[in-house]
Design an enzyme around this catalytic site. Structure first.
Site, PDB file in Angstrom:
ATOM      1  N   CYS A  85       0.757  -1.153   0.116  1.00  0.00           N
ATOM      2  CA  CYS A  85      -0.026   0.074   0.113  1.00  0.00           C
ATOM      3  C   CYS A  85       0.749   1.387   0.002  1.00  0.00           C
ATOM      4  O   CYS A  85       0.634   2.347  -0.511  1.00  0.00           O
ATOM      5  CB  CYS A  85      -1.004  -0.078   1.195  1.00  0.00           C
ATOM      6  SG  CYS A  85      -0.199  -0.322   2.779  1.00  0.00           S
TER       7      CYS A  85
ATOM      8  N   HIS B 236      -2.839   0.859   7.465  1.00  0.00           N
ATOM      9  CA  HIS B 236      -3.008   0.593   6.155  1.00  0.00           C
ATOM     10  C   HIS B 236      -2.649   2.223   5.489  1.00  0.00           C
ATOM     11  O   HIS B 236      -2.666   3.189   6.569  1.00  0.00           O
ATOM     12  CB  HIS B 236      -4.436   0.418   5.601  1.00  0.00           C
ATOM     13  CG  HIS B 236      -4.734   0.177   4.029  1.00  0.00           C
ATOM     14  ND1 HIS B 236      -3.815  -0.474   3.158  1.00  0.00           N
ATOM     15  CD2 HIS B 236      -5.565   0.650   3.337  1.00  0.00           C
ATOM     16  CE1 HIS B 236      -4.428  -0.532   1.978  1.00  0.00           C
ATOM     17  NE2 HIS B 236      -5.325   0.224   2.177  1.00  0.00           N
TER      18      HIS B 236
ATOM     19  N   ASP C  87      -7.960   4.295  -2.348  1.00  0.00           N
ATOM     20  CA  ASP C  87      -7.462   2.933  -1.526  1.00  0.00           C
ATOM     21  C   ASP C  87      -6.794   2.065  -2.497  1.00  0.00           C
ATOM     22  O   ASP C  87      -7.323   1.691  -3.274  1.00  0.00           O
ATOM     23  CB  ASP C  87      -8.703   2.489  -0.692  1.00  0.00           C
ATOM     24  CG  ASP C  87      -7.781   1.417   0.283  1.00  0.00           C
ATOM     25  OD1 ASP C  87      -7.690   1.797   1.258  1.00  0.00           O
ATOM     26  OD2 ASP C  87      -7.934   0.362  -0.039  1.00  0.00           O
TER      27      ASP C  87
END
Length: 255
Positions: free
Chosen positions: A122, A208, A226
Site C-alpha cells: 500500500c 494501512h 485506496d
C-alpha cells in the site's frame, strides 16, 4: 484666353447620421461594454480565492456521497479509474463557496494505482499516486524492501519511514493537538499541498495507507483512493479522525 471663375459652394456638411449607421454604433457600444466586463472579470479573478471559485464552478459539479454505515467498507463514487499511469490532464479543483453553498473540494487529477497482489504494497502504491499527480517518471520508494517474490515488506521501522520520506521528497503534515481535523482544515491542506498520503487503521484493524483527495461538508465525509479497495471512496470524517494514525508523526505526508 480668359478663364471664367468657378463658384464653389462652401455650405457646411450635414451632421445627420444616416439611419442605417445606428446598428453599427450600437454594436460597437456593446462590444466596448463586453470588453470592459471581460477586463473587470480578469481583474477580479486575480485573487486566489476568486480563481478557486471560478475553477470550482467550471470544473466541479455537485457530487453526492452516500455515507456508509460506521465500520463498513466504503462506497465507490465512480468505477472509472487508471491502473498505473499518471493522468494526462493535471486538473485540480478547489474549495467552493459563498455563504449559501456547502463547501466541496476534490482533486480530480490524482491517478489511481492499485497495490495488486502485494499484501504490504500500500505504501508504494500511495507514493506512485501522489508522485504521478505532479510528475512523470519512476518512483524511488525503498528498493531494499522488495526482496523475494512475495512483494515488499511493510514500513515497520522508523528508519525505513525516514528513508521513504527522503527518497520520495515527502513532507509531514503538522497534526493538530486535539487529534481532530475539520473539513475546512483538510480542504486547506489539499488546496495548498495536493493529495495527501495518510496512515490509518482499517475496519479489519490492520494498519494501512491511502491517499486523501477530497472533502465534502454536505455529507460530512472525505474522498480517498485506496490501493486495496479502489478509487474515489467515501469515508465519514468522524471515522477518519478516529482511525488516523495519530501516534506517529508521519501519519499524513504530501509532496
Amino acid at each position: 484666353m480668359k478663364i471664367a471663375p468657378v463658384a464653389i459652394n462652401h455650405s457646411p456638411l450635414s451632421r445627420e447620421v444616416p439611419s442605417h449607421a445606428a446598428p453599427t454604433q450600437a454594436k460597437q457600444t456593446n462590444l466596448q461594454s463586453e470588453a470592459g466586463d471581460l477586463d473587470a472579470r480578469k481583474s477580479s479573478a486575480s485573487s486566489p480565492e476568486t480563481r478557486a471559485l471560478l475553477a470550482t464552478k467550471t470544473v466541479l459539479g455537485r457530487h453526492k456521497i452516500e455515507v456508509p454505515a460506521f465500520g463498513g467498507w466504503f462506497k465507490k463514487k465512480s468505477s472509472k479509474h487508471e491502473t498505473g499511469g499518471s493522468s494526462a490532464n493535471a486538473d485540480s479543483s478547489s474549495v467552493a463557496s459563498d455563504s449559501t453553498e456547502k463547501p466541496l473540494f476534490r482533486l480530480t487529477h490524482v491517478p489511481y494505482v492499485s497495490q495488486g497482489n502485494e499484501r504490504m504494497g500500500c505504501w508504494y502504491a500511495c507514493a506512485r499516486m501522489v508522485g504521478h499527480s505532479v510528475e512523470a517518471g519512476p518512483r524511488l520508494g525503498l528498493p531494499e524492501l522488495y526482496e523475494g517474490r512475495e512483494g515488499p515488506a511493510g514500513l515497520q521501522d522508523f528508519s525505513d519511514v525516514e528513508r521513504f520520506i527522503h527518497n520520495e521528497g515527502l513532507t509531514r503534515v503538522d497534526l493538530p493537538d486535539n487529534e481532530r481535523f475539520t473539513h475546512e482544515e483538510l480542504g486547506a491542506l489539499l488546496y495548498k499541498h495536493g493529495p495527501i498520503i495518510f496512515g490509518w487503521k482499517t475496519p479489519n484493524d490492520s494498519w494501512h495507507m491511502s491517499v486523501l483527495t477530497g472533502v465534502d461538508k454536505e455529507t460530512s465525509s472525505i474522498t480517498f483512493h485506496d490501493p486495496r479497495q479502489g478509487p474515489d471512496l467515501a469515508m465519514p470524517l468522524d471515522y477518519f479522525n478516529q482511525r488516523l494514525a495519530w501516534q506517529v508523526p508521519h501519519a499524513m505526508l504530501y509532496r
